[in-house]
Design a protein around this motif. Structure first.
Motif, PDB file in Angstrom:
ATOM      1  N   LEU A 115       0.821  -1.211   0.000  1.00 56.17           N
ATOM      2  CA  LEU A 115       0.000   0.000   0.000  1.00 56.17           C
ATOM      3  C   LEU A 115       0.855   1.260   0.000  1.00 56.17           C
ATOM      4  N   VAL A 116       1.791   1.327   0.924  1.00 59.59           N
ATOM      5  CA  VAL A 116       2.605   2.533   1.057  1.00 59.59           C
ATOM      6  C   VAL A 116       3.445   2.753  -0.193  1.00 59.59           C
ATOM      7  N   PHE A 117       4.105   1.707  -0.672  1.00 59.90           N
ATOM      8  CA  PHE A 117       4.968   1.864  -1.837  1.00 59.90           C
ATOM      9  C   PHE A 117       4.174   2.188  -3.104  1.00 59.90           C
ATOM     10  N   ALA A 118       2.962   1.672  -3.203  1.00 56.58           N
ATOM     11  CA  ALA A 118       2.154   1.940  -4.394  1.00 56.58           C
ATOM     12  C   ALA A 118       1.563   3.346  -4.380  1.00 56.58           C
ATOM     13  N   LEU A 119       1.216   3.846  -3.190  1.00 60.85           N
ATOM     14  CA  LEU A 119       0.523   5.133  -3.097  1.00 60.85           C
ATOM     15  C   LEU A 119       1.454   6.330  -2.975  1.00 60.85           C
ATOM     16  N   ALA A 120       2.529   6.186  -2.214  1.00 62.55           N
ATOM     17  CA  ALA A 120       3.315   7.349  -1.796  1.00 62.55           C
ATOM     18  C   ALA A 120       4.289   7.812  -2.872  1.00 62.55           C
ATOM     19  N   GLU A 121       4.197   9.107  -3.229  1.00 67.10           N
ATOM     20  CA  GLU A 121       5.150   9.740  -4.125  1.00 67.10           C
ATOM     21  C   GLU A 121       5.809  10.917  -3.406  1.00 67.10           C
ATOM     22  N   SER A 122       6.792  11.526  -4.052  1.00 71.65           N
ATOM     23  CA  SER A 122       7.599  12.545  -3.377  1.00 71.65           C
ATOM     24  C   SER A 122       6.795  13.768  -2.970  1.00 71.65           C
ATOM     25  N   SER A 123       5.682  14.026  -3.618  1.00 71.60           N
ATOM     26  CA  SER A 123       4.863  15.193  -3.282  1.00 71.60           C
ATOM     27  C   SER A 123       3.857  14.901  -2.176  1.00 71.60           C
ATOM     28  N   ASP A 124       3.814  13.660  -1.680  1.00 72.01           N
ATOM     29  CA  ASP A 124       2.834  13.244  -0.683  1.00 72.01           C
ATOM     30  C   ASP A 124       3.425  13.280   0.724  1.00 72.01           C
ATOM     31  N   THR A 125       2.544  13.203   1.718  1.00 73.03           N
ATOM     32  CA  THR A 125       2.969  13.167   3.123  1.00 73.03           C
ATOM     33  C   THR A 125       2.289  12.019   3.836  1.00 73.03           C
ATOM     34  N   LEU A 126       3.075  11.246   4.564  1.00 78.37           N
ATOM     35  CA  LEU A 126       2.571  10.171   5.409  1.00 78.37           C
ATOM     36  C   LEU A 126       2.661  10.623   6.857  1.00 78.37           C
ATOM     37  N   ILE A 127       1.545  10.546   7.582  1.00 78.58           N
ATOM     38  CA  ILE A 127       1.495  10.962   8.990  1.00 78.58           C
ATOM     39  C   ILE A 127       1.062   9.752   9.803  1.00 78.58           C
ATOM     40  N   ALA A 128       1.949   9.271  10.674  1.00 78.25           N
ATOM     41  CA  ALA A 128       1.701   7.978  11.308  1.00 78.25           C
ATOM     42  C   ALA A 128       1.889   8.025  12.813  1.00 78.25           C
ATOM     43  N   ASP A 129       1.113   7.192  13.501  1.00 77.63           N
ATOM     44  CA  ASP A 129       1.303   6.988  14.928  1.00 77.63           C
ATOM     45  C   ASP A 129       2.717   6.451  15.172  1.00 77.63           C
ATOM     46  N   ILE A 229      -8.842   3.192   3.735  1.00 84.65           N
ATOM     47  CA  ILE A 229      -8.176   1.909   3.512  1.00 84.65           C
ATOM     48  C   ILE A 229      -8.121   1.155   4.834  1.00 84.65           C
ATOM     49  N   LEU A 230      -8.501  -0.107   4.791  1.00 83.71           N
ATOM     50  CA  LEU A 230      -8.463  -0.970   5.967  1.00 83.71           C
ATOM     51  C   LEU A 230      -7.637  -2.213   5.638  1.00 83.71           C
ATOM     52  N   VAL A 231      -6.714  -2.556   6.520  1.00 87.12           N
ATOM     53  CA  VAL A 231      -5.932  -3.792   6.370  1.00 87.12           C
ATOM     54  C   VAL A 231      -6.333  -4.750   7.477  1.00 87.12           C
ATOM     55  N   VAL A 232      -6.667  -5.971   7.102  1.00 87.86           N
ATOM     56  CA  VAL A 232      -6.973  -7.010   8.089  1.00 87.86           C
ATOM     57  C   VAL A 232      -6.091  -8.214   7.796  1.00 87.86           C
ATOM     58  N   THR A 233      -5.774  -8.955   8.834  1.00 88.55           N
ATOM     59  CA  THR A 233      -4.958 -10.148   8.651  1.00 88.55           C
ATOM     60  C   THR A 233      -5.706 -11.384   9.120  1.00 88.55           C
ATOM     61  N   PHE A 234      -5.293 -12.527   8.600  1.00 89.17           N
ATOM     62  CA  PHE A 234      -5.958 -13.788   8.896  1.00 89.17           C
ATOM     63  C   PHE A 234      -5.181 -14.648   9.893  1.00 89.17           C
ATOM     64  N   GLY A 235      -4.026 -14.177  10.350  1.00 91.55           N
ATOM     65  CA  GLY A 235      -3.159 -14.996  11.186  1.00 91.55           C
ATOM     66  C   GLY A 235      -3.326 -14.788  12.669  1.00 91.55           C
ATOM     67  N   LYS A 236      -4.235 -13.914  13.067  1.00 84.13           N
ATOM     68  CA  LYS A 236      -4.477 -13.684  14.489  1.00 84.13           C
ATOM     69  C   LYS A 236      -5.781 -14.363  14.885  1.00 84.13           C
ATOM     70  N   ALA A 237      -6.847 -13.585  15.071  1.00 84.44           N
ATOM     71  CA  ALA A 237      -8.106 -14.161  15.549  1.00 84.44           C
ATOM     72  C   ALA A 237      -8.695 -15.172  14.566  1.00 84.44           C
ATOM     73  N   GLN A 258      -0.299  -1.533  -9.635  1.00 84.83           N
ATOM     74  CA  GLN A 258       0.900  -0.918  -9.064  1.00 84.83           C
ATOM     75  C   GLN A 258       1.535  -1.663  -7.887  1.00 84.83           C
ATOM     76  N   ALA A 259       0.785  -2.516  -7.206  1.00 86.66           N
ATOM     77  CA  ALA A 259       1.301  -3.129  -5.971  1.00 86.66           C
ATOM     78  C   ALA A 259       2.197  -4.319  -6.298  1.00 86.66           C
ATOM     79  N   ARG A 260       3.493  -4.118  -6.163  1.00 87.81           N
ATOM     80  CA  ARG A 260       4.456  -5.146  -6.566  1.00 87.81           C
ATOM     81  C   ARG A 260       4.327  -6.421  -5.720  1.00 87.81           C
ATOM     82  N   HIS A 261       3.976  -6.265  -4.427  1.00 86.09           N
ATOM     83  CA  HIS A 261       3.809  -7.433  -3.556  1.00 86.09           C
ATOM     84  C   HIS A 261       2.640  -8.300  -4.029  1.00 86.09           C
ATOM     85  N   LEU A 262       1.699  -7.708  -4.725  1.00 89.05           N
ATOM     86  CA  LEU A 262       0.556  -8.444  -5.255  1.00 89.05           C
ATOM     87  C   LEU A 262       0.883  -9.049  -6.613  1.00 89.05           C
TER      88      LEU A 262
END
Length: 382
Positions: A115-129, A229-237, A258-262
């Motif tokens: 997600l991050v690599f596909a969306l983020a370009e140099s003109s963008d800003t990521l604000i994270a906890d 955007i919501l990310v959920v995983t199947f390896g926990k609950a 665009q998502a290389r991991h996919l």
């Protein structure tokens, strides 16, 4: 310094600082048990919050899926690795979590980075906890976008960063339930601030999905928030493995391009998708698993309070006991293992320096007796 010298130096430093990590070959079994060598332990370090990894219906779904589809996907989903089971799982996730689209990934780590690599370009800003997961920290730091952080769960800090940035595209990233502290993000307030500043919101709900909210829909549903955007995983609950990104139809189509991991990774096995579908059905139709987990959390916290054992404010299955010193955390974990309780000491860089801890995780599979025995052993070990 040669590679060999550097490697030896790093290993020596980690040993001296009480930070050396080691893996152990264990055998997992029902009733929250595991075996290491010849010793049987009660397992208090798993993210299998509902015990579904050992559920007969989930196991049978995987086995029958393997008989039907084989054991591997054989290719990327963009080539031939996308089966009717994958399609059904994506449709089920989208319907369950009320999003137009879902895309499957091999892991939560891969989904977050894609997600991050596909969306983020140099003109963008990521604000994270500041305490977001390592997969997101790494992707944000390596992306061409500007990367800003705000203090953990601080609305004031978030607003300050939003006000200080002028990018047209700003993505605020947080988690539903934080994996090391077990606390929850104030998603409703965060969402309001994002809307006020025309910023997108991304929530990683790996530790909330399946255990929080009506039908186990997770943290966002519980707080009546609809992130972009919501990310959920199947390896926990859900007790299996893999992950999904929930998003709009346009974002999903963009990620498919665009998502290389996919695009460049072999798809998860169709049999695995069948197992996740079986697990989701249990979560939605049998609330008694969540009720049992909730009861175990309450019981553990009440008994710790009775014995004067200090806990954080976490009301989730993740119940950290902060020790502080790395070596002391290891020593307490070893005492608990000697008493038959498998609990790992979590140390930096997974957690901030000076906050080494026991990360106790509770499950619907634990009995009241197992919890009582743990608290008694914890009292003595501390």
């Amino acid at each position: 310094m040669s590679w060999q010298q550097r490697i030896e130096q790093v290993l020596h430093q980690r040993q001296q600082q009480g930070l050396l990590r080691r893996r152990s070959a264990v055998t997992l079994s029902p009733q929250a048990r595991l075996t290491h060598g010849d010793q049987l332990f009660t397992h208090f370090s798993s993210n299998d919050y509902l015990g579904l990894s050992q559920h007969p219906a989930v196991i049978e779904a995987w086995c029958s899926g393997a008989r039907k589809w084989g054991t591997g996907a054989g290719a990327s989903g963009h080539v031939t690795g996308y089966s009717p089971s994958h399609e059904q799982l994506e449709q089920t996730l989208a319907q369950w979590l009320d999003f137009p689209r879902a895309l499957l990934f091999s892991s939560g780590f891969a989904a977050n980075q894609a997600l991050v690599f596909a969306l983020a370009e140099s003109s963008d800003t990521l604000i994270a906890d500041k305490l977001m997961h390592a997969s997101l920290q790494e992707a944000a730091a390596l992306s061409p976008a500007r990367y800003r952080r705000f203090p953990h769960n601080s609305l004031t800090g978030l607003v300050r960063q939003l006000a200080a940035t002028e990018s047209e595209n700003r993505l605020v990233i947080t988690e539903g339930v934080f994996s090391m502290d077990g606390d929850q993000a104030p998603l409703a307030a965060i969402s309001e601030h994002c809307r006020a500043h025309q910023a997108w919101l991304m929530v990683d709900d790996a530790h909330g999905i399946g255990v929080i909210g009506e039908e186990g829909r997770g943290s966002c549903a519980q707080q009546q928030v609809k992130p972009d955007i919501l990310v959920v995983t199947f390896g926990k609950a859900l007790g299996v493995s893999g992950a999904a990104v929930l998003c709009s139809a346009e974002v999903a189509e963009y990620l498919e391009q665009q998502a290389r991991h996919l695009i460049y990774s072999t798809a998860l096995p169709a049999a695995q998708a069948d197992a996740v579908l079986a697990s989701i059905a249990i979560v939605r139709q049998q609330p008694e698993y969540r009720q049992r987990l909730s009861g175990n959390i309450t019981l553990f916290r009440q008994q710790c309070l009775h014995h004067g054992i200090a806990l954080t404010d976490s009301q989730t299955a993740i119940q950290p006991v902060i020790i502080g010193d790395n070596h002391q955390a290891l020593a307490v974990a070893d005492k608990l293992k000697s008493a038959g309780h498998w609990i790992q000491a979590i140390r930096p860089p997974t957690v901030p320096p000076g906050s080494a801890r026991l990360r106790i995780t509770l499950s619907a599979a634990h009995s009241e007796r197992q919890i009582a025995e743990l608290v008694e052993a914890l009292r003595h070990a501390l």
